[in-house]
Design an enzyme around this catalytic site. Structure first.
Site, PDB file in Angstrom:
ATOM      1  N   GLU A  81       0.798  -1.216   0.000  1.00 42.30           N
ATOM      2  CA  GLU A  81       0.000   0.000   0.000  1.00 42.30           C
ATOM      3  C   GLU A  81       0.839   1.278   0.000  1.00 42.30           C
ATOM      4  OE1 GLU A  81      -3.208   0.472  -0.179  1.00 42.30           O
ATOM      5  OE2 GLU A  81      -4.042  -1.522   0.060  1.00 42.30           O
ATOM      6  N   HIS A  82       2.079   1.196   0.473  1.00 41.71           N
ATOM      7  CA  HIS A  82       2.895   2.408   0.642  1.00 41.71           C
ATOM      8  C   HIS A  82       3.681   2.726  -0.629  1.00 41.71           C
ATOM      9  CE1 HIS A  82       5.752   5.259   2.347  1.00 41.71           C
ATOM     10  NE2 HIS A  82       5.028   5.288   3.457  1.00 41.71           N
ATOM     11  N   PRO A  83       3.774   4.001  -1.004  1.00 42.26           N
ATOM     12  CA  PRO A  83       4.617   4.369  -2.150  1.00 42.26           C
ATOM     13  C   PRO A  83       6.054   3.917  -1.926  1.00 42.26           C
ATOM     14  CG  PRO A  83       3.272   6.228  -1.440  1.00 42.26           C
ATOM     15  CD  PRO A  83       3.117   5.173  -0.398  1.00 42.26           C
TER      16      PRO A  83
END
Length: 501
Positions: A81-83
């Site tokens: 989910e995290h860049p």
């Protein structure tokens, strides 16, 4: 004293425990490095390590972690989910103690060069370590994330600062920088990921314009679905908590969520946080709710409760507040009483009279505080509660200040300590009369000690000219006047106390 640097590398792995543990072991094996925190998330598939040490040790630990991850993580298989842009996604260096931003820039440059040379991977500089304005911001470099890196590396303006310009599929790229403290703060919402994203845009200064709520400065936010908690989260980076602190972000999220009929379920601090941030939040809630809380640990517990910091995982102040983890063992206030006595009684001028003066004054202020606290909250003395609150706050502040100094201004003693004692004299719980008297005599002794030191050093100095002699004599005269004031105030206070039954 030795410089202390913090390093907070983020790795694109949060699901395989054996890999997470292997990187932690690589860091811990480096001498003179302390691994303070490990924060992993399955949903983001990301792990944040926090460690501190002197500059050379921190570089070696970061290199060791990179070597380990190079063999265990493959970006071609990564989702989360995290860049992110690479295996060792971002590596910031932060000054903690006796270090400057310039030190961290030098460390970042050396580490970036070594990482690129040893592992043959592209490395970008960001933050204070980056001179090019268009790539100082981490979001600028990570725009498009790992999936866009292949094409990005072909562009002249996005050539890496160190390492090859070729795409390395298994690694991606690494961002290395220098910055001040950054607080990673998540708000928990019973909402969809999209609703959380809408709130983040409404709050952050760089987000879209939507409503009347004022945009918050020096923060960035994005949202995701937090599978482990069965809720959505807005992940905020507080770039400067003295501009926008955690309680402000939380309140804005609550206000936005209320307009959307969305429930807020506490919040979460990732990694380490400065004590000042929590105390600022505590002061806000104390003022807002008209509370009377003085002790530091109680203030922290108040913030934990009001912000719901235990909602995802327990927030342990001893393991999460940087000042509690790294402390000055050499300070006198951290010593045991017997060690202080031995230290003062040793064959050395330091610590000497200044130190003892401050200690005596601190003890006096502490006794006064004790008398006030044993008066506060009792039905018999509730008529004086408002005044007692003010006095306790003054004395409590004085204790904190005195513990952090060895050289105290005499005039400040009279104003900030004698005056609260004079106000307290007709009000305090009479059962503590003897303690009160000892306290005021301690303060009088402290003032006497300071004045005598001024007198001694002034009269023992060889004057180079008449003007200097006049100035020195003025100091002595002023000290004597202040001592006389303190002695007169002491007698006045004692007279008030003696006639009380």
């Amino acid at each position: 004293m030795q410089k202390v640097i913090e390093c907070v590398p983020n790795f694109s792995e949060g699901q395989r425990k054996e890999v997470i543990d292997a990187i932690a072991h690589a860091i811990s094996c480096i001498e003179d490095v302390s691994l303070l925190d490990i924060d992993s998330s399955v949903s983001t598939n990301r792990t944040i390590y926090t460690f501190v040490g002197h500059p050379r040790a921190v570089i070696e630990a970061a290199i060791a972690a990179a070597r380990c991850a190079h063999n265990l993580i493959d970006m071609t298989k990564h989702t989360g989910e995290h860049p992110r842009i690479g295996v060792m996604d971002v590596v910031p260096f932060i000054p903690v103690r006796n270090a400057t931003m310039s030190d961290c820039i030098d460390i970042a440059l050396e580490f970036a060069n070594r990482l690129a040379s040893e592992l043959h991977v592209p490395v970008y500089l960001y933050g204070e370590a980056q001179e090019k304005e268009y790539r100082r911001d981490l979001t600028q470099i990570r725009n498009g994330e790992y999936e866009a890196l292949y094409d990005k590396l072909k562009k002249k303006e996005w050539q890496p600062d160190f390492g090859p310009s070729e795409f390395v599929p298994s690694w991606g790229a690494t961002c290395v920088g220098a910055r001040n403290y950054l607080i990673t703060y998540n708000i928990n919402l019973f909402s969809t990921k999209e609703q959380a994203h809408r709130i983040a845009l409404n709050i952050c200064e760089e987000g879209s314009n939507s409503n009347e709520i004022e945009k918050l400065k020096c923060i960035r936010g994005h949202s995701w679905w937090y599978e482990e908690g069965n809720l959505a989260q807005i992940a905020f980076n507080l770039i400067d908590f003295e501009v926008t602190n955690i309680h402000t972000v939380y309140n804005q999220c609550v206000a936005e969520a209320k307009m959307l009929n969305i429930g807020v379920c506490g919040s979460q601090i990732l990694g380490i946080i400065p004590l000042k941030s929590l105390l600022m939040a505590a002061d806000y809630f104390i003022e807002k709710e008209n509370l009377f809380i003085l002790e530091e640990d109680q203030k922290i517990r108040l913030v934990i409760d009001r912000l719901g910091l235990n909602s995802i995982t327990p927030f342990n102040p001893k393991k999460r507040i940087i000042e509690y983890i790294i402390h000055e063992d050499e300070s006198i206030t951290s010593m045991k009483l017997k060690d202080i006595m031995n230290h003062i009684g040793s064959r050395t001028l330091i610590p000497g009279g200044n130190c003892v003066t401050s200690l005596v004054a601190t003890l006096g202020a502490a006794l006064g505080t004790m008398c006030a606290l044993l008066t506060y909250g009792m039905r018999k003395w509730e008529l004086f509660e408002k005044e007692i609150r003010i006095i306790i706050t003054s004395l409590h502040t004085a204790i904190k200040s005195l513990m952090n100094t060895v050289d105290t201004n005499t005039e400040a003693f009279n104003k900030y300590l004698m005056e609260p004692f004079q106000r307290l004299a007709p009000l305090f719980n009479i059962d503590t009369k003897a303690d009160f008297i000892v306290g005021i005599k301690c303060l009088e002794t402290a003032v006497y000690g300071i004045c005598k030191r001024i007198e001694f050093f002034s009269t023992s100095t060889l004057y180079s000219d008449s003007q200097t002699e006049i100035i020195q004599n003025n100091y002595v005269d002023a000290a004597k006047q202040l001592l006389e004031i303190a002695q007169n105030m002491t007698q006045t206070i004692l007279a008030i106390v003696e006639i009380r039954n």
